[in-house]
Write a protein that holds these residues in place. Structure first.
Motif, PDB file in Angstrom:
ATOM      1  N   MET A   1      -5.482  -2.821 -11.057  1.00 51.00           N
ATOM      2  CA  MET A   1      -4.260  -3.536 -11.368  1.00 51.00           C
ATOM      3  C   MET A   1      -3.289  -2.659 -12.143  1.00 51.00           C
ATOM      4  N   GLU A   2      -3.816  -1.873 -13.065  1.00 50.29           N
ATOM      5  CA  GLU A   2      -2.917  -0.999 -13.827  1.00 50.29           C
ATOM      6  C   GLU A   2      -2.212  -0.016 -12.894  1.00 50.29           C
ATOM      7  N   ALA A   3      -2.934   0.515 -11.920  1.00 49.68           N
ATOM      8  CA  ALA A   3      -2.329   1.444 -10.967  1.00 49.68           C
ATOM      9  C   ALA A   3      -1.251   0.742 -10.155  1.00 49.68           C
ATOM     10  N   ALA A   4      -1.546  -0.452  -9.660  1.00 49.20           N
ATOM     11  CA  ALA A   4      -0.575  -1.212  -8.866  1.00 49.20           C
ATOM     12  C   ALA A   4       0.663  -1.542  -9.691  1.00 49.20           C
ATOM     13  N   LEU A   5       0.472  -1.918 -10.933  1.00 48.93           N
ATOM     14  CA  LEU A   5       1.608  -2.250 -11.796  1.00 48.93           C
ATOM     15  C   LEU A   5       2.434  -1.010 -12.134  1.00 48.93           C
ATOM     16  N   ARG A  82      -8.691  -3.526   9.710  1.00 49.09           N
ATOM     17  CA  ARG A  82      -8.052  -2.240   9.408  1.00 49.09           C
ATOM     18  C   ARG A  82      -6.699  -2.549   8.788  1.00 49.09           C
ATOM     19  N   VAL A  83      -6.435  -1.985   7.633  1.00 55.57           N
ATOM     20  CA  VAL A  83      -5.165  -2.209   6.955  1.00 55.57           C
ATOM     21  C   VAL A  83      -4.366  -0.907   7.021  1.00 55.57           C
ATOM     22  N   PRO A  84      -3.264  -0.909   7.766  1.00 55.16           N
ATOM     23  CA  PRO A  84      -2.461   0.311   7.858  1.00 55.16           C
ATOM     24  C   PRO A  84      -1.793   0.630   6.518  1.00 55.16           C
ATOM     25  N   TYR A  85      -1.555   1.909   6.292  1.00 53.17           N
ATOM     26  CA  TYR A  85      -0.886   2.318   5.057  1.00 53.17           C
ATOM     27  C   TYR A  85       0.094   3.454   5.319  1.00 53.17           C
ATOM     28  N   ASP A  86       1.122   3.519   4.463  1.00 52.07           N
ATOM     29  CA  ASP A  86       2.037   4.658   4.437  1.00 52.07           C
ATOM     30  C   ASP A  86       1.555   5.662   3.395  1.00 52.07           C
ATOM     31  N   ARG A  87       1.137   5.111   2.250  1.00 51.17           N
ATOM     32  CA  ARG A  87       0.562   5.894   1.157  1.00 51.17           C
ATOM     33  C   ARG A  87      -0.661   5.132   0.680  1.00 51.17           C
ATOM     34  N   LEU A  88      -1.661   5.867   0.224  1.00 45.73           N
ATOM     35  CA  LEU A  88      -2.899   5.223  -0.217  1.00 45.73           C
ATOM     36  C   LEU A  88      -3.284   5.749  -1.584  1.00 45.73           C
ATOM     37  N   LEU A  89      -3.517   4.845  -2.504  1.00 45.60           N
ATOM     38  CA  LEU A  89      -3.984   5.187  -3.846  1.00 45.60           C
ATOM     39  C   LEU A  89      -5.359   4.560  -4.012  1.00 45.60           C
ATOM     40  N   LEU A  90      -6.354   5.381  -4.260  1.00 48.72           N
ATOM     41  CA  LEU A  90      -7.708   4.885  -4.496  1.00 48.72           C
ATOM     42  C   LEU A  90      -7.945   4.801  -5.990  1.00 48.72           C
ATOM     43  N   ALA A  91      -8.211   3.606  -6.477  1.00 50.37           N
ATOM     44  CA  ALA A  91      -8.538   3.388  -7.878  1.00 50.37           C
ATOM     45  C   ALA A  91      -9.923   2.756  -7.870  1.00 50.37           C
ATOM     46  N   CYS A  92     -10.926   3.581  -7.945  1.00 51.38           N
ATOM     47  CA  CYS A  92     -12.314   3.155  -7.705  1.00 51.38           C
ATOM     48  C   CYS A  92     -12.978   2.451  -8.875  1.00 51.38           C
ATOM     49  N   GLY A  93     -12.373   2.473 -10.040  1.00 50.66           N
ATOM     50  CA  GLY A  93     -12.974   1.785 -11.172  1.00 50.66           C
ATOM     51  C   GLY A  93     -14.196   2.508 -11.692  1.00 50.66           C
TER      52      GLY A  93
END
Length: 97
Positions: A1-5, A82-93
């Motif tokens: 959530m912090e990354a998304a915010l 499958r969820v398409p993306y333009d950019r992908l941020l992995l925040a694995c916790g």
């Protein structure tokens, strides 16, 4: 959530999707003992307000990310979707010890 915010603050015009198996409301796991003891309510230990997804215009997909198709630019979910993306941020916790 912090990354998304953080991304939302930097790019208010972007569409942002959060994929997570977590419960709908983030809570402080370290404060669970206070809920069990009756000194706090479960709502008291929620980190964000319950309207955070709507207020910050975050789409929510409740599933586990199982892989990434980098050539096809898609996130592979445990549901088979499958969820398409333009950019992908992995925040694995993290994992508790």
């Amino acid at each position: 959530m912090e990354a998304a915010l953080s991304v939302r603050a930097a790019r208010p015009e972007w569409s942002i999707t959060v994929v997570s198996e977590e419960s709908d409301h983030c809570f402080s796991r370290t404060a669970l003992m206070w809920v069990c003891c009756g000194q706090m309510s479960s709502k008291d230990i929620e980190v964000f307000e319950r309207d955070v997804y709507a207020r910050e215009r975050l789409e929510r997909i409740r599933a586990r990310a199982m892989g990434v198709d980098t050539a096809g630019r898609a996130l592979l979910l445990s549901t088979g979707e499958r969820v398409p993306y333009d950019r992908l941020l992995l925040a694995c916790g993290s994992r508790p010890r």
